[in-house]
Design a protein around this motif. Structure first.
Motif, PDB file in Angstrom:
ATOM      1  N   ALA A  43       0.837  -1.207   0.000  1.00  0.00           N
ATOM      2  CA  ALA A  43       0.000   0.000   0.000  1.00  0.00           C
ATOM      3  C   ALA A  43       0.873   1.259   0.000  1.00  0.00           C
ATOM      4  O   ALA A  43       0.589   2.223  -0.727  1.00  0.00           O
ATOM      5  CB  ALA A  43      -0.934  -0.012   1.202  1.00  0.00           C
ATOM      6  N   PHE A  44       1.950   1.264   0.798  1.00  0.00           N
ATOM      7  CA  PHE A  44       2.867   2.409   0.804  1.00  0.00           C
ATOM      8  C   PHE A  44       3.471   2.616  -0.577  1.00  0.00           C
ATOM      9  O   PHE A  44       3.586   3.752  -1.051  1.00  0.00           O
ATOM     10  CB  PHE A  44       3.998   2.199   1.821  1.00  0.00           C
ATOM     11  N   SER A  45       3.855   1.543  -1.236  1.00  0.00           N
ATOM     12  CA  SER A  45       4.445   1.636  -2.570  1.00  0.00           C
ATOM     13  C   SER A  45       3.448   2.243  -3.559  1.00  0.00           C
ATOM     14  O   SER A  45       3.814   3.100  -4.373  1.00  0.00           O
ATOM     15  CB  SER A  45       4.889   0.252  -3.039  1.00  0.00           C
ATOM     16  N   ILE A  46       2.204   1.818  -3.477  1.00  0.00           N
ATOM     17  CA  ILE A  46       1.167   2.334  -4.379  1.00  0.00           C
ATOM     18  C   ILE A  46       0.934   3.821  -4.138  1.00  0.00           C
ATOM     19  O   ILE A  46       0.905   4.625  -5.073  1.00  0.00           O
ATOM     20  CB  ILE A  46      -0.132   1.518  -4.223  1.00  0.00           C
ATOM     21  N   VAL A  47       0.774   4.194  -2.880  1.00  0.00           N
ATOM     22  CA  VAL A  47       0.533   5.610  -2.555  1.00  0.00           C
ATOM     23  C   VAL A  47       1.718   6.452  -3.006  1.00  0.00           C
ATOM     24  O   VAL A  47       1.543   7.507  -3.624  1.00  0.00           O
ATOM     25  CB  VAL A  47       0.244   5.784  -1.050  1.00  0.00           C
ATOM     26  N   ARG A  48       2.932   6.018  -2.707  1.00  0.00           N
ATOM     27  CA  ARG A  48       4.132   6.777  -3.096  1.00  0.00           C
ATOM     28  C   ARG A  48       4.193   6.945  -4.608  1.00  0.00           C
ATOM     29  O   ARG A  48       4.493   8.024  -5.122  1.00  0.00           O
ATOM     30  CB  ARG A  48       5.386   6.076  -2.574  1.00  0.00           C
ATOM     31  N   SER A  49       3.896   5.905  -5.351  1.00  0.00           N
ATOM     32  CA  SER A  49       3.924   5.985  -6.808  1.00  0.00           C
ATOM     33  C   SER A  49       2.918   7.000  -7.326  1.00  0.00           C
ATOM     34  O   SER A  49       3.247   7.824  -8.184  1.00  0.00           O
ATOM     35  CB  SER A  49       3.646   4.606  -7.422  1.00  0.00           C
ATOM     36  N   VAL A  50       1.701   6.955  -6.812  1.00  0.00           N
ATOM     37  CA  VAL A  50       0.676   7.910  -7.264  1.00  0.00           C
ATOM     38  C   VAL A  50       1.116   9.334  -6.959  1.00  0.00           C
ATOM     39  O   VAL A  50       1.057  10.224  -7.818  1.00  0.00           O
ATOM     40  CB  VAL A  50      -0.700   7.606  -6.626  1.00  0.00           C
ATOM     41  N   VAL A  51       1.575   9.574  -5.743  1.00  0.00           N
ATOM     42  CA  VAL A  51       1.985  10.924  -5.343  1.00  0.00           C
ATOM     43  C   VAL A  51       3.164  11.409  -6.195  1.00  0.00           C
ATOM     44  O   VAL A  51       3.192  12.560  -6.637  1.00  0.00           O
ATOM     45  CB  VAL A  51       2.321  10.962  -3.836  1.00  0.00           C
ATOM     46  N   LYS A  84      -0.469   2.289 -13.079  1.00  0.00           N
ATOM     47  CA  LYS A  84       0.996   2.351 -13.008  1.00  0.00           C
ATOM     48  C   LYS A  84       1.474   2.060 -11.589  1.00  0.00           C
ATOM     49  O   LYS A  84       2.472   1.354 -11.390  1.00  0.00           O
ATOM     50  CB  LYS A  84       1.480   3.727 -13.469  1.00  0.00           C
ATOM     51  N   ALA A  85       0.763   2.569 -10.578  1.00  0.00           N
ATOM     52  CA  ALA A  85       1.152   2.361  -9.181  1.00  0.00           C
ATOM     53  C   ALA A  85       1.030   0.894  -8.779  1.00  0.00           C
ATOM     54  O   ALA A  85       1.897   0.360  -8.097  1.00  0.00           O
ATOM     55  CB  ALA A  85       0.308   3.241  -8.275  1.00  0.00           C
ATOM     56  N   ILE A  86      -0.043   0.255  -9.207  1.00  0.00           N
ATOM     57  CA  ILE A  86      -0.244  -1.168  -8.905  1.00  0.00           C
ATOM     58  C   ILE A  86       0.893  -1.979  -9.519  1.00  0.00           C
ATOM     59  O   ILE A  86       1.499  -2.826  -8.852  1.00  0.00           O
ATOM     60  CB  ILE A  86      -1.614  -1.648  -9.416  1.00  0.00           C
ATOM     61  N   GLU A  87       1.182  -1.721 -10.769  1.00  0.00           N
ATOM     62  CA  GLU A  87       2.230  -2.479 -11.454  1.00  0.00           C
ATOM     63  C   GLU A  87       3.607  -2.195 -10.855  1.00  0.00           C
ATOM     64  O   GLU A  87       4.437  -3.090 -10.740  1.00  0.00           O
ATOM     65  CB  GLU A  87       2.185  -2.161 -12.954  1.00  0.00           C
ATOM     66  N   SER A  88       3.848  -0.943 -10.426  1.00  0.00           N
ATOM     67  CA  SER A  88       5.153  -0.613  -9.839  1.00  0.00           C
ATOM     68  C   SER A  88       5.354  -1.303  -8.487  1.00  0.00           C
ATOM     69  O   SER A  88       6.487  -1.497  -8.049  1.00  0.00           O
ATOM     70  CB  SER A  88       5.313   0.893  -9.691  1.00  0.00           C
ATOM     71  N   ALA A  89       4.253  -1.696  -7.844  1.00  0.00           N
ATOM     72  CA  ALA A  89       4.330  -2.422  -6.570  1.00  0.00           C
ATOM     73  C   ALA A  89       4.480  -3.928  -6.780  1.00  0.00           C
ATOM     74  O   ALA A  89       4.491  -4.698  -5.826  1.00  0.00           O
ATOM     75  CB  ALA A  89       3.086  -2.131  -5.731  1.00  0.00           C
ATOM     76  N   GLY A  90       4.586  -4.348  -8.051  1.00  0.00           N
ATOM     77  CA  GLY A  90       4.744  -5.769  -8.352  1.00  0.00           C
ATOM     78  C   GLY A  90       3.455  -6.549  -8.293  1.00  0.00           C
ATOM     79  O   GLY A  90       3.455  -7.769  -8.191  1.00  0.00           O
ATOM     80  N   LEU A  91       2.335  -5.831  -8.383  1.00  0.00           N
ATOM     81  CA  LEU A  91       1.011  -6.456  -8.338  1.00  0.00           C
ATOM     82  C   LEU A  91       0.354  -6.353  -9.711  1.00  0.00           C
ATOM     83  O   LEU A  91       0.920  -5.741 -10.616  1.00  0.00           O
ATOM     84  CB  LEU A  91       0.171  -5.788  -7.251  1.00  0.00           C
ATOM     85  N   ALA A  92      -0.826  -6.906  -9.847  1.00  0.00           N
ATOM     86  CA  ALA A  92      -1.487  -6.930 -11.154  1.00  0.00           C
ATOM     87  C   ALA A  92      -2.859  -6.278 -11.094  1.00  0.00           C
ATOM     88  O   ALA A  92      -3.521  -6.288 -10.056  1.00  0.00           O
ATOM     89  CB  ALA A  92      -1.628  -8.375 -11.632  1.00  0.00           C
ATOM     90  N   VAL A  93      -3.255  -5.771 -12.237  1.00  0.00           N
ATOM     91  CA  VAL A  93      -4.604  -5.228 -12.427  1.00  0.00           C
ATOM     92  C   VAL A  93      -5.396  -6.315 -13.123  1.00  0.00           C
ATOM     93  O   VAL A  93      -4.908  -6.946 -14.058  1.00  0.00           O
ATOM     94  CB  VAL A  93      -4.560  -3.956 -13.297  1.00  0.00           C
ATOM     95  N   GLY A  94      -6.624  -6.554 -12.656  1.00  0.00           N
ATOM     96  CA  GLY A  94      -7.464  -7.599 -13.235  1.00  0.00           C
ATOM     97  C   GLY A  94      -7.641  -7.436 -14.676  1.00  0.00           C
ATOM     98  O   GLY A  94      -7.793  -8.112 -15.545  1.00  0.00           O
TER      99      GLY A  94
END
Length: 130
Positions: free
Chosen positions: A6-14, A120-130
């Motif tokens: 979650a921190f990675s996602i928030v940081r990426s968006v910001v 982009k934030a989801i992918e940068s955290a190593g996660l996937a978008v459905g």
């Protein structure tokens, strides 16, 4: 949804947002794990981002945009949804190893831009978008 993710996602968006936004990350039940509002973001972006994350986490679709497309021509179905659901773009479900683990909602820019930041934030955290 792990707090570090979650921190990675928030940081990426910001870091990537071209203007002030709010970003909310929710677990797979739609409960908030982490949220941030950038300086200068309109107050209503907080509720909008929260609702986008909640909707993407709890609906049967992988994004708020997809849910909106599904019910666009059916006002009865739209009216039957959870009142916290929103149909504005910018909410995306998050998957890890094929399992929905949460969602992110971004608000403050046009819907397409909110959604692009979330993706982009989801992918940068190593996660996937459905």
């Amino acid at each position: 949804m792990k707090l570090e993710q979650a921190f990675s996602i928030v940081r990426s968006v910001v870091d990537e947002a071209p203007g002030p936004v709010s970003v909310f990350v929710a677990d797979d039940h739609g409960e908030i794990v982490l949220a941030a509002t950038m300086d200068g973001a309109a107050p209503d972006t907080r509720l909008n981002a929260q609702r986008k994350a909640y909707t993407a986490a709890r609906s049967d679709q992988t994004s708020t945009g997809a849910l909106a497309d599904k019910v666009r021509d059916d006002p009865v179905e739209r009216a039957s949804f959870d009142p916290m659901f929103t149909f504005f773009r910018g909410g995306l479900a998050i998957f890890e190893s094929g399992r929905r683990v949460g969602a992110v909602g971004v608000s403050g820019l046009p819907g397409e831009d909110d959604e692009a930041l979330a993706r982009k934030a989801i992918e940068s955290a190593g996660l996937a978008v459905g």
